[in-house]
Every structure is written in structure tokens, then in C-alpha cells.
Enzyme design. Sequence first.
Site, PDB file in Angstrom:
ATOM      1  N   GLU A 113      40.336 -39.254 -14.468  1.00  0.00           N
ATOM      2  CA  GLU A 113      41.471 -38.575 -15.115  1.00  0.00           C
ATOM      3  C   GLU A 113      41.008 -37.456 -16.042  1.00  0.00           C
ATOM      4  O   GLU A 113      41.696 -36.441 -16.183  1.00  0.00           O
ATOM      5  CB  GLU A 113      42.327 -39.599 -15.868  1.00  0.00           C
ATOM      6  N   GLU A 133      43.265 -48.729 -11.457  1.00  0.00           N
ATOM      7  CA  GLU A 133      44.009 -49.472 -12.481  1.00  0.00           C
ATOM      8  C   GLU A 133      44.891 -50.589 -11.910  1.00  0.00           C
ATOM      9  O   GLU A 133      45.074 -51.625 -12.538  1.00  0.00           O
ATOM     10  CB  GLU A 133      44.868 -48.511 -13.324  1.00  0.00           C
TER      11      GLU A 133
END
Lengths: 210, 215
Positions: A113, A133
Site C-alpha cells: 500500500e 489482509e
Amino acid sequence: MADPVLLAIDERGVATITLNRPERLNAINMAMRDLLWEYLQACRDHPDVRAICFRGEGRAFSAGADISEFGTAPSLWESRRARHQRDLWGLMLSLPVPLVARMHGFCFGAGLELPLCCDVRVAAEDTRFALPEVTLGYIPSAGGTQTLPRTIPPGAAADLILTGEPVGAEEALRWGLVDLAVPAERLDEAVEAAVEEVLAGPFAPGRPRL
Amino acid sequence: MDAIGTVAVGRGASADGIVEALEGFAEGGARVAVVEWGEDAELAGWPGDRVRWLWRDYPLPAVFAFEGRLAGAGASLALGCDLRVCGEGASIALDGSSLDGLTAARARTLLRLGDGEPVPASLPAGEALEAGLVSRVGAEGTAGEVARGAAEAIAARGPIATRLAKEAVWRGLDLPLEQALRLETDLTLLLQATKDRAEGVRAFLEKRPPDFSGE
């Protein structure tokens, strides 16, 4: 002990920010987020900084957030307030200088990210990329659910985010997750060329800014 | 109910029948839906409001598998799903001029077409993969297997997380980036209150597979 994030600014105005917690594959903990926040604000306010390059020390750019710190916020409200008050990823997406990511080893979770907030991503060919995640019953929380579908085709982004499975450099290049993939021994040279290129041209953001 | 709900679309299929099957999966506790488009599949229509229903309102991640030439209602059904996979001999035909507004809009989103750029009439598997319209291509005849591989991965994840991830991706894409990031933050905070997230973190730290209950 060395700081877990390092900042150096060279004579060209290139700020190099190094994730420096190699013994934990640069898993990003709160201390690192605090330093990133501080350094990025300094870069934003420093008149001589013309570009920022992110790199990771050791075997990986970053294996993601430090999961051992998950669930330690005093409350959800406190967590939300802190996130909005100190919006590290929002700060990155608003910086007025080009951001370059040097990617190698693992770029997982927040370790992907962070580069997704950059304008240019250069990777070693053996890098693995993932937003895992959902394997933790969670979703990307450093902007990945929004930056990834704005960077690569959204159907491909949905695959990565929903399955949590990693991809290699071939898929990453195909879909524009990275701009360039080179053999590991040529990574520094390729990153340097990318930095020179952004310094030479007018700043054209490689991704949507805030 | 299995964690993976599979609807095989064959001869004489109806849109209502497919919707009923998909809703049954969601109500029955499945974690992911697979739509397998058979070689003899027939479907009279899959209108734009059902394309939108699939990506926007249907709660489960949906994976679409096809071989051969996919066109018409089958292509519209595929566009509504979250993931598309196919065999290497497959192609997808999207006749831009015949697509209704919502279906064309979805095609444009998935293909990242700018204003005025035409929807390509037909994409062979390789080009569809390059464009990200399909995300996985297997050997000819293995689309169902490839779809099950993706579905098994999704089914093993936290089921609240995959539902909210689907919502974050597709709902966020229509928002200005700043609002989209706030949506993500709020969905992550919702997840922080779930037992699944606590189990996911515990399992990771204990180096064992998680046992998600969907709570």
C-alpha cells in the site's frame, strides 16, 4: 539501536526514506508510522526536497503492518480519531513532489500500500506482491482497497483483495502494479534512472492525488 | 450449506433461476458464489439492473468461469461478477452498441475506458487478461477448476472481511478518492469489532490456520 526508519536528503534534493527494521522484514509498527509521519512532513516543508524515494533494508521492502500491535488501540473511537488526525497515507497522496518506490523481496499489505501511494514503482523481478489482509479477517487499511483498483484494472484488484493471494512480477507488470521489473542486481541502477527521470521532467503525478 | 455455492448455467437457464440460486447461497451461509457457464448454456437476457445488483448489492464475492466464446447475456452476467476466469481458448464478446447503459458502464469501469473510448467488440483470453477483464486464465477446459481455486481461497478468508472488501472495492471506485479512503477506514473499524478479526490475528501469531465463524 538504529531508528526503524531513516531519512537522508542528497545534494539533488532527493529524500531517501529507508524502512530499517530488517530483522522483522520491515513490518511497519507504530514507531515506524510516527517516524514516517515526521519525515514526510519534513520533506513536504523542506524547500529543497524535489523527490522522495522509498526503500527497505534487508530481504524485503516490507512484509506489511506489524500484526503483533493489532488490537492494541484503547478503543475504536480512539483508533478512528488517530487515523484521521494523523493520516499518513493521505499525507503521501497529497505531497507535491514525485514519489518513487524501490520494491524487492516481499511487498505485502502495507508494504504494497505504501508503494501504491507512489508515482513510480520499480521492482526486482523476484518480488512477491499481495494484499493478504482477508487472511486475517481484515481488509487493507492503508488505502489499498482504493488505490489498487485505481492503479490496476479493478477486476484484477478485486482478485488480489478478495483472495489475498500473492502475484509475481509478471502479473504486476502486466497490470501496471509496477512500472518496471528488473533483475535484482540491476534494481539500484533502475531506481536511480527513475529518480533522474522524475527530477528531469515537470512533475506529472503517476496516480490520483488528494 | 457448502462454503462455495456453485450455479452451473446450462441449456434453458433463466435469469430468475440464477438469481434464486445466488440468493440461496447468501442466505444459506455460503462464503462465495461460483457461476459456471456451460458450453450448452442458454440465457435469454441479463439486464443492466441485474449486472449492477451483482456487483453492488449481492453480498457474496462471485467468480464467473467460462470457456469458448462468451457473448450476449452470458457476457453481461460475467461483467456483474467480481472475478472472471476462463480457459486459454476462450473469448468474450462485448458488442458495445447493444449493451444497455448499466452494462456498458460496468464494462467501461472494468476495462478502464475513458470518455469516448469504444468498448472493444471481442477480446480473446490473452487480451482479456492483459486488460484485467479476466484475472486468471487456465489451460483450455480448466476454467471451472481455476474458478474453484480462487473460490477456495476466498472461502478460507474471513467472510465478513470478504463481503466488506467487495463493498470497499466497487462502492469506493465511484467515489472521489478522499471519500473512498474514508469509506475504507470506516469499514476497517467495523471489522476491528468482529470476532473474526481477533481470531485472524490470534491465528497468525500462533502460526495456525484461522477458524473464522463469521461473527
